[in-house]
Design a protein around this motif. Structure first.
Motif, mmCIF file in Angstrom:
data_model
loop_
_atom_site.group_PDB
_atom_site.id
_atom_site.type_symbol
_atom_site.label_atom_id
_atom_site.label_comp_id
_atom_site.label_asym_id
_atom_site.label_seq_id
_atom_site.Cartn_x
_atom_site.Cartn_y
_atom_site.Cartn_z
ATOM 1 N N ARG A 46 2.677 13.357 -14.370
ATOM 2 C CA ARG A 46 1.658 14.021 -15.317
ATOM 3 C C ARG A 46 1.329 15.576 -15.446
ATOM 4 O O ARG A 46 1.054 16.328 -16.529
ATOM 5 N N SER A 47 1.747 15.948 -14.096
ATOM 6 C CA SER A 47 1.603 17.357 -14.249
ATOM 7 C C SER A 47 2.885 18.258 -14.509
ATOM 8 O O SER A 47 2.736 19.451 -14.549
ATOM 9 N N GLY A 48 3.864 17.470 -14.834
ATOM 10 C CA GLY A 48 5.024 18.119 -15.325
ATOM 11 C C GLY A 48 6.131 18.469 -14.118
ATOM 12 O O GLY A 48 6.894 19.429 -14.360
ATOM 13 N N GLN A 49 5.779 18.153 -13.072
ATOM 14 C CA GLN A 49 6.729 18.624 -11.681
ATOM 15 C C GLN A 49 7.743 17.735 -11.692
ATOM 16 O O GLN A 49 8.800 17.996 -11.254
ATOM 17 N N ILE A 50 7.690 16.365 -11.988
ATOM 18 C CA ILE A 50 8.591 15.295 -12.075
ATOM 19 C C ILE A 50 8.936 15.039 -13.450
ATOM 20 O O ILE A 50 8.227 14.864 -14.330
ATOM 21 N N ALA A 51 10.252 14.876 -13.660
ATOM 22 C CA ALA A 51 10.787 14.380 -14.954
ATOM 23 C C ALA A 51 10.137 13.191 -15.415
ATOM 24 O O ALA A 51 10.016 12.164 -14.801
ATOM 25 N N PRO A 52 9.912 13.231 -16.983
ATOM 26 C CA PRO A 52 8.936 12.271 -17.416
ATOM 27 C C PRO A 52 9.843 10.762 -17.517
ATOM 28 O O PRO A 52 9.312 9.935 -17.385
ATOM 29 N N GLU A 53 11.258 10.810 -17.439
ATOM 30 C CA GLU A 53 11.809 9.470 -17.536
ATOM 31 C C GLU A 53 11.939 8.983 -16.120
ATOM 32 O O GLU A 53 12.567 7.867 -16.020
ATOM 33 N N THR A 54 11.384 9.506 -15.069
ATOM 34 C CA THR A 54 11.523 8.899 -13.565
ATOM 35 C C THR A 54 10.775 7.539 -13.632
ATOM 36 O O THR A 54 9.684 7.491 -14.311
ATOM 37 N N GLN A 55 11.257 6.619 -12.989
ATOM 38 C CA GLN A 55 10.494 5.456 -12.829
ATOM 39 C C GLN A 55 9.971 5.484 -11.568
ATOM 40 O O GLN A 55 10.713 4.922 -10.511
ATOM 41 N N PRO A 56 8.569 5.516 -11.430
ATOM 42 C CA PRO A 56 7.966 5.573 -10.104
ATOM 43 C C PRO A 56 8.145 4.541 -9.056
ATOM 44 O O PRO A 56 8.382 4.451 -7.949
ATOM 45 N N ASP A 74 0.919 -1.198 0.063
ATOM 46 C CA ASP A 74 0.074 0.053 -0.052
ATOM 47 C C ASP A 74 0.908 1.257 -0.032
ATOM 48 O O ASP A 74 0.657 2.116 -0.726
ATOM 49 N N TRP A 75 1.982 1.102 0.774
ATOM 50 C CA TRP A 75 2.947 2.438 0.900
ATOM 51 C C TRP A 75 3.388 2.575 -0.346
ATOM 52 O O TRP A 75 3.484 3.794 -0.945
ATOM 53 N N ARG A 76 4.016 1.527 -1.000
ATOM 54 C CA ARG A 76 4.540 1.643 -2.541
ATOM 55 C C ARG A 76 3.493 2.353 -3.325
ATOM 56 O O ARG A 76 3.848 3.090 -4.156
ATOM 57 N N ALA A 77 2.196 1.778 -3.217
ATOM 58 C CA ALA A 77 1.469 2.324 -4.391
ATOM 59 C C ALA A 77 0.965 3.507 -4.143
ATOM 60 O O ALA A 77 1.116 4.459 -5.166
ATOM 61 N N ARG A 78 1.054 4.112 -3.059
ATOM 62 C CA ARG A 78 0.790 5.508 -2.635
ATOM 63 C C ARG A 78 1.781 6.415 -3.359
ATOM 64 O O ARG A 78 1.583 7.400 -4.017
ATOM 65 N N LEU A 79 3.158 6.095 -3.218
ATOM 66 C CA LEU A 79 4.224 6.842 -3.476
ATOM 67 C C LEU A 79 4.230 6.783 -5.063
ATOM 68 O O LEU A 79 4.431 8.017 -5.518
ATOM 69 N N CYS A 80 3.909 5.498 -5.714
ATOM 70 C CA CYS A 80 4.023 5.635 -6.928
ATOM 71 C C CYS A 80 2.892 6.551 -7.520
ATOM 72 O O CYS A 80 3.080 7.087 -8.533
ATOM 73 N N GLY A 81 1.729 6.529 -7.053
ATOM 74 C CA GLY A 81 0.587 7.392 -7.299
ATOM 75 C C GLY A 81 1.105 8.754 -7.354
ATOM 76 O O GLY A 81 0.875 9.685 -8.324
ATOM 77 N N VAL A 82 1.799 9.252 -6.171
ATOM 78 C CA VAL A 82 2.051 10.528 -6.145
ATOM 79 C C VAL A 82 3.171 11.091 -7.315
ATOM 80 O O VAL A 82 3.183 11.988 -7.843
ATOM 81 N N ILE A 83 4.003 10.033 -7.437
ATOM 82 C CA ILE A 83 5.250 10.346 -8.689
ATOM 83 C C ILE A 83 4.451 10.301 -9.953
ATOM 84 O O ILE A 83 4.958 11.183 -10.844
ATOM 85 N N ARG A 121 12.826 16.051 -10.152
ATOM 86 C CA ARG A 121 12.494 17.353 -10.543
ATOM 87 C C ARG A 121 12.454 17.448 -11.892
ATOM 88 O O ARG A 121 13.458 17.408 -12.715
ATOM 89 N N ASN A 122 11.289 18.020 -12.816
ATOM 90 C CA ASN A 122 11.433 18.281 -14.168
ATOM 91 C C ASN A 122 12.503 19.415 -14.208
ATOM 92 O O ASN A 122 12.397 20.450 -13.487
#
Length: 85
Positions: free
Chosen positions: A25-35, A11-20, A77-78
Motif C-alpha cells: 500500500r505504501s509503495g515500498q513493496i512491489a504490487p505483484e507480491t503475494q503476501p 498469528d505469525w503468518r498474519a503479522r507478516l502478511c500485514g506488514v507486506i 522491493r518496489n
C-alpha cells in the motif's frame, strides 16, 4: 500442544502478511507480491534453518537462510525504491 503451535504459526503468518500488505500500500513493496507466499517462505526458511542448525550444532543453516531471505526481500522491493539506492 498442536493447537497452540498452529495458532502461533497462524498469528505469525498474519503479522507478516500485514506488514507486506502495508508495504504494498505504501509503495515500498512491489504490487505483484503475494503476501501469503512470501510469509510462508519466510517462516518455512527460518523454521527449517533453525531445525538444521540445532541438529548440526552450527549456525551455518541460519546464516544461509539470512542470505536467502535478504535476497528475497530485496527482490520484492518496489522498482521505484530500487532505483533510488
Amino acid at each position: 500442544l498442536r493447537a497452540i503451535a498452529k495458532k502461533g504459526l497462524s498469528d505469525w503468518r498474519a503479522r507478516l502478511c500485514g506488514v507486506i500488505e502495508e508495504g504494498i500500500r505504501s509503495g515500498q513493496i512491489a504490487p505483484e507480491t503475494q503476501p501469503r507466499r512470501v510469509a510462508n517462505t519466510i517462516i518455512a526458511t527460518l523454521e527449517g534453518a533453525l531445525m538444521m542448525s540445532r541438529l548440526e550444532g552450527t549456525k551455518t543453516a541460519l546464516q544461509d537462510a539470512q542470505t536467502a531471505l535478504n535476497s528475497l526481500l530485496k527482490g520484492i522491493r518496489n522498482s521505484v525504491n530500487k532505483a533510488t539506492e
